[in-house]
Design a protein around this motif. Structure first.
Motif, mmCIF file in Angstrom:
data_model
loop_
_atom_site.group_PDB
_atom_site.id
_atom_site.type_symbol
_atom_site.label_atom_id
_atom_site.label_comp_id
_atom_site.label_asym_id
_atom_site.label_seq_id
_atom_site.Cartn_x
_atom_site.Cartn_y
_atom_site.Cartn_z
ATOM 1 N N GLY A 130 0.764 -1.226 -0.165
ATOM 2 C CA GLY A 130 -0.205 -0.131 -0.025
ATOM 3 C C GLY A 130 0.606 1.315 0.049
ATOM 4 N N SER A 131 2.045 1.229 0.356
ATOM 5 C CA SER A 131 2.995 2.541 0.141
ATOM 6 C C SER A 131 3.272 2.802 -1.001
ATOM 7 C CB SER A 131 4.153 2.019 1.318
ATOM 8 O OG SER A 131 4.828 1.284 0.498
ATOM 9 N N CYS A 132 3.491 4.126 -1.233
ATOM 10 C CA CYS A 132 3.462 4.853 -2.485
ATOM 11 C C CYS A 132 5.160 5.206 -2.632
ATOM 12 C CB CYS A 132 3.024 6.182 -2.711
ATOM 13 S SG CYS A 132 3.106 7.006 -4.262
ATOM 14 N N TRP A 133 5.718 4.715 -3.939
ATOM 15 C CA TRP A 133 6.966 4.746 -4.335
ATOM 16 C C TRP A 133 7.145 5.516 -5.598
ATOM 17 C CZ3 TRP A 133 11.466 3.430 -1.611
ATOM 18 C CH2 TRP A 133 11.188 2.924 -0.371
ATOM 19 N N SER A 134 6.351 6.755 -5.770
ATOM 20 C CA SER A 134 6.580 7.248 -7.055
ATOM 21 C C SER A 134 8.015 8.162 -6.627
ATOM 22 C CB SER A 134 5.344 8.236 -7.000
ATOM 23 O OG SER A 134 5.021 9.106 -6.084
ATOM 24 N N GLU A 135 8.523 8.667 -7.636
ATOM 25 C CA GLU A 135 9.345 9.751 -7.705
ATOM 26 C C GLU A 135 9.284 11.024 -6.918
ATOM 27 O OE1 GLU A 135 12.600 9.509 -11.047
ATOM 28 O OE2 GLU A 135 11.320 11.057 -11.104
ATOM 29 N N GLU A 136 7.813 11.409 -6.890
ATOM 30 C CA GLU A 136 7.443 12.705 -6.173
ATOM 31 C C GLU A 136 7.212 12.486 -4.394
ATOM 32 O OE1 GLU A 136 5.447 12.829 -10.387
ATOM 33 O OE2 GLU A 136 5.956 11.357 -8.646
ATOM 34 N N ALA A 137 7.021 10.783 -4.224
ATOM 35 C CA ALA A 137 6.964 10.645 -2.647
ATOM 36 C C ALA A 137 8.305 10.486 -2.320
ATOM 37 C CB ALA A 137 5.966 9.205 -2.672
ATOM 38 N N ILE A 138 9.247 9.789 -2.710
ATOM 39 C CA ILE A 138 10.259 9.481 -2.312
ATOM 40 C C ILE A 138 11.673 9.485 -2.985
ATOM 41 C CG2 ILE A 138 10.174 7.045 -2.716
ATOM 42 C CD1 ILE A 138 11.412 8.227 0.408
ATOM 43 N N GLY A 139 11.593 10.221 -4.126
ATOM 44 C CA GLY A 139 12.673 10.441 -5.083
ATOM 45 C C GLY A 139 12.988 9.310 -5.848
ATOM 46 N N THR A 140 14.155 9.400 -6.421
ATOM 47 C CA THR A 140 14.975 8.400 -7.417
ATOM 48 C C THR A 140 14.900 7.175 -6.634
ATOM 49 O OG1 THR A 140 16.456 10.090 -8.253
ATOM 50 C CG2 THR A 140 16.619 7.874 -8.981
ATOM 51 N N ASN A 141 14.229 6.305 -7.344
ATOM 52 C CA ASN A 141 14.039 4.644 -6.944
ATOM 53 C C ASN A 141 13.444 4.004 -8.329
ATOM 54 O OD1 ASN A 141 11.136 3.621 -6.305
ATOM 55 N ND2 ASN A 141 10.969 5.947 -6.025
ATOM 56 N N ALA A 142 13.906 2.633 -8.296
ATOM 57 C CA ALA A 142 13.442 1.993 -9.568
ATOM 58 C C ALA A 142 11.899 1.978 -9.877
ATOM 59 C CB ALA A 142 13.941 0.520 -9.383
ATOM 60 N N ILE A 143 11.125 1.880 -8.870
ATOM 61 C CA ILE A 143 9.892 1.869 -9.251
ATOM 62 C C ILE A 143 9.476 3.207 -9.768
ATOM 63 C CG2 ILE A 143 7.405 1.922 -8.032
ATOM 64 C CD1 ILE A 143 8.532 -0.253 -6.045
ATOM 65 N N GLY A 144 9.529 4.250 -9.044
ATOM 66 C CA GLY A 144 9.038 5.612 -9.475
ATOM 67 C C GLY A 144 9.840 6.083 -10.741
ATOM 68 N N THR A 145 10.981 5.801 -10.938
ATOM 69 C CA THR A 145 11.781 6.345 -11.939
ATOM 70 C C THR A 145 11.309 5.562 -13.271
ATOM 71 O OG1 THR A 145 13.752 6.940 -10.859
ATOM 72 C CG2 THR A 145 14.059 6.684 -12.918
ATOM 73 N N SER A 146 11.185 4.261 -13.227
ATOM 74 C CA SER A 146 10.642 3.564 -14.398
ATOM 75 C C SER A 146 9.323 3.965 -14.608
ATOM 76 C CB SER A 146 10.461 2.008 -13.807
ATOM 77 O OG SER A 146 10.176 1.342 -14.861
ATOM 78 N N LEU A 147 8.475 4.168 -13.618
ATOM 79 C CA LEU A 147 6.900 4.777 -14.006
ATOM 80 C C LEU A 147 7.041 6.192 -14.737
ATOM 81 C CD1 LEU A 147 4.924 4.073 -10.837
ATOM 82 C CD2 LEU A 147 4.342 3.248 -13.005
ATOM 83 N N LYS A 148 8.034 6.959 -14.277
ATOM 84 C CA LYS A 148 8.168 8.289 -14.746
ATOM 85 C C LYS A 148 8.820 8.282 -16.244
ATOM 86 C CE LYS A 148 7.660 11.458 -12.970
ATOM 87 N NZ LYS A 148 6.621 12.457 -12.623
ATOM 88 N N THR A 149 9.696 7.320 -16.592
ATOM 89 C CA THR A 149 10.339 7.449 -17.796
ATOM 90 C C THR A 149 9.769 6.229 -18.785
ATOM 91 O OG1 THR A 149 11.988 5.541 -17.092
ATOM 92 C CG2 THR A 149 12.500 7.858 -16.797
#
Length: 669
Positions: A130-149
């Motif tokens: 349930g936790s959010c791992w977007s770049e906007e939430a926690i910065g550069t990480n594989a989950i958020g960066t893959s979603l962003k790019t």
């Protein structure tokens, strides 16, 4: 600074982490001497700075409460079709110190599995369901960066923007919708930085492809349902233009009326105008700007006509929509009545004679609805009595040729010497006894309409080449004449033969077969649509009771059960219709018994021992005719193995009475 080249030893990982930490500090302090890093990581760091992400953060935000999380997961199509694949991967990676996750398009973890001890460590940074791992939430990480790019990415240690995640390595790959290409979420593998392996990125990439393939399979089912909805709309609104649109408003099918209307309004064909005017973007914008609803009206300026859009859903997923073009001179417009299902739509005049709601009959009807809007030949395949001519007439009545004639010719019932004159007609004086002014053939009679060639498999081989030429050239020459006459007809052919086998046997031309076999539709035999038999029974009983001015009879329950569940109906619907007409005529007490039905059905029932036991009782034994009693006695005695006491109990009579019956009907003890 490619750390993948240094994974052969723990010392190499330690050295690489240290270099990354120094590089990150230079970036944060705007210091000179920044070493080259992955472009995808550097771009992400820039975004994090623009977002105002605190690089000292140690965990992401708290997850939603249990009820909200359950709702998020329950509504996720991605979760539904990914779980089996992820569970299989977890079994294979059971002894590795990695966690496997699936995240939705917002970066929220909707699946989490893996090593229990690693999970406990990951909880410190809120790496939980349930936790959010977007770049906007926690910065550069594989989950958020893959979603962003939209690209697969592996983030190692200090490549993470926030220092609380530096003890981890994660690899993620996006999962895209196979139709819209929209990123639906990512698959991620996360573990301790000391366990970093380059191959984990390849693993998540392959897993994402497997899931995309499963989603593609579902998209095919979605497409089938969308086309069925389209055909139902075409049937219900034959005067309107109907266009089927996929989930992102690209046209996938359109009826002839829609194509003609668009061409008349714009001077261009549907596909050209759709690309030129970017209708997809226009409809997407209209869809997103309004409140979610299943149908809504719009006005497309380029068409100059009001339209209605009906959203099509499969479960809780929107799979596409139907665009209904409404001519300005049309006084009434469709409304929420669009929600009626296919079974209700069949009540229209064109399909009223096709009684049934089984999946096979509805599938055949849906296919007919689609081909009716085209001018390709249609081949109806089905056993005798299955209703092929009724289907042919219905196709004609919902086509744009419905104002033209429907002309039928049974190729098997026509003598060979008359077939040519029936099909092509003849000029005056062609042969003795001919009509003085000549005569039109079936092709000319069917001009601008439909020609139904029943039992096409019976057509003599020597005539097939002439018919093939007409189909190709779309013109005929009368017997005794020399002037070609253009003909514009839709050809519907029907047969109970296996034409492919006839081709192999050399009695049917291969070129003629393939010219006819553009679209083939199989009409199911009655035994394969038993759900429809009760409807047909009630329909025919009402029809014949009214025809012969008799009270509506009832079928004996056991007989009805036998007709619905056991009898094979070799003559299909025609046999059922004829059998019930006979039964209505001969029924005397308002209840149709077995002896009111044809001998062929009576014999089949008495030969079926289990049904005989069910239908014979003391109450109805006396009502049986003499000939039928003999058949029942023979069957019951045989079934009991010659046990006359058991037979007498079944009939509710004394043994002495049974002996008299056996003697009376010539049955030896």
């Amino acid at each position: 600074m490619s750390w993948q080249l240094e994974t052969s030893s723990p010392r190499g990982l330690i050295k690489h982490r240290k270099l990354l930490e120094e590089n990150r500090c230079r970036f944060l302090d705007h210091s000179p001497g920044l070493q080259p890093i992955q472009p995808i990581v550097y771009d992400s760091w820039i975004r994090c700075r623009q977002f105002g992400i605190d690089p000292r953060r140690h965990q992401t935000e708290d997850p939603p409460n249990g009820a909200d999380l359950e709702n998020i997961i329950g509504c996720s199509i991605l979760h539904k079709y990914s779980t089996a694949t992820l569970n299989e991967l977890l079994i294979q990676a059971e002894k590795t110190k990695y966690l496997m996750t699936l995240c939705d398009a917002n970066g929220r973890i909707i699946y989490l599995g893996g090593d229990r001890q690693v999970k406990k460590q990951a909880e410190k940074m809120n790496f939980v369901l349930g936790s959010c791992w977007s770049e906007e939430a926690i910065g550069t990480n594989a989950i958020g960066t893959s979603l962003k790019t939209g690209y697969p990415v592996q983030i190692f240690s200090a490549e993470h923007f926030c220092e609380g995640i530096h003890d981890w390595v994660c690899s993620s790959s996006p999962v895209r919708d196979p139709v819209t290409k929209e990123v639906l979420g990512v698959i991620d593998i996360t573990g301790c930085w000391k366990e970093a392996q380059a191959h984990t990125l390849g693993l998540v990439f392959m897993a994402s492809r497997v899931i995309e393939h499963k989603l593609y399979e579902q998209s095919l089912l979605n497409r089938l349902q969308l086309l069925e909805s389209y055909s139902s709309f075409v049937l219900r609104y034959p005067q309107n233009g109907v266009i089927a649109l996929d989930a992102v408003f690209n046209p996938i099918e359109a009826n002839l009326c829609a194509r003609r209307l668009i061409h008349n309004l714009t001077g261009k064909d549907l596909e050209t105008i759709w690309k030129e005017q970017t209708f997809t973007a226009i409809l997407v914008k209209l869809h997103k700007s309004g409140q979610p609803q299943e149908d809504y009206k719009i006005f497309i300026e380029q068409f100059g006509t009001p339209c209605l859009i009906q959203e099509i859903y499969r479960g809780n997923q929107r799979i596409g929509s139907i665009l209904l073009l409404i001519p300005l001179d049309q006084r009434t417009t469709p409304s929420r009545a669009l929600h009626n299902d296919t079974w209700t739509k069949l009540q229209s005049a064109s399909w009223s004679k096709i009684v049934g709601k089984s999946s096979k009959i509805l599938s055949a009807i849906s296919q007919c609805n689609i081909v009716a809007q085209t001018n390709v030949p249609v081949l109806l395949l089905g056993e005798s009595g299955s209703g092929k001519e009724l289907f042919a007439k219905a196709i004609h009545e919902i086509s744009d040729r419905r104002e033209g004639p429907f002309v039928a010719l049974n190729c098997g019932a026509m003598p060979n010497e008359l077939l040519a004159s029936e099909l092509f007609g003849y000029d005056p004086g062609t042969f003795t006894g001919a009509v003085k002014g000549g005569r039109k053939g079936k092709f000319e009679e069917a001009h601008l309409g439909t020609l139904f060639l029943d039992e096409i498999g019976e057509m003599p081989l020597r005539f097939q080449v002439h018919l093939l030429r007409v189909l190709q050239e779309r013109e005929i020459v009368r017997l005794g004449g020399s002037t070609p006459i253009p003909v514009d007809v839709k050809i519907i052919a029907a047969t109970h033969h296996n034409l492919e086998q006839l081709v192999n046997d050399g009695v049917f031309r291969a070129d003629f077969y393939y010219r006819l076999h553009v679209v083939s539709i199989t009409i199911p035999p009655l035994r394969e649509r038993r759900d429809d038999i009760p409807l047909l029974i009630d329909h025919f009983l009402e029809q014949f009771a009214s025809k012969y001015s008799k009270p509506l009879p009832m079928l004996d329950p056991q007989v009805r059960d036998f007709l619905i569940n056991a009898y094979q109906w070799p003559g299909n619907v025609r046999e059922l219709q004829n059998s019930l007409e006979r039964a209505v005529l001969f029924c005397l007490n308002g209840i149709i018994a077995i002896e009111d039905l044809p001998q062929s059905i009576q014999k089949t029932l008495t030969d079926n021992s289990s049904w005989t036991r069910n239908i014979v009782s003391p109450a109805n034994w006396k009502e049986f005719t003499s000939s039928y009693k003999k058949e029942v006695l023979l069957n019951l005695v045989k079934e009991s193995g010659g046990n006359l006491s058991a037979t007498a109990r079944q009939l509710g009579i004394a043994r002495t009475t049974l002996y008299r019956h056996l003697e009376k009907y010539g049955v030896k003890k």
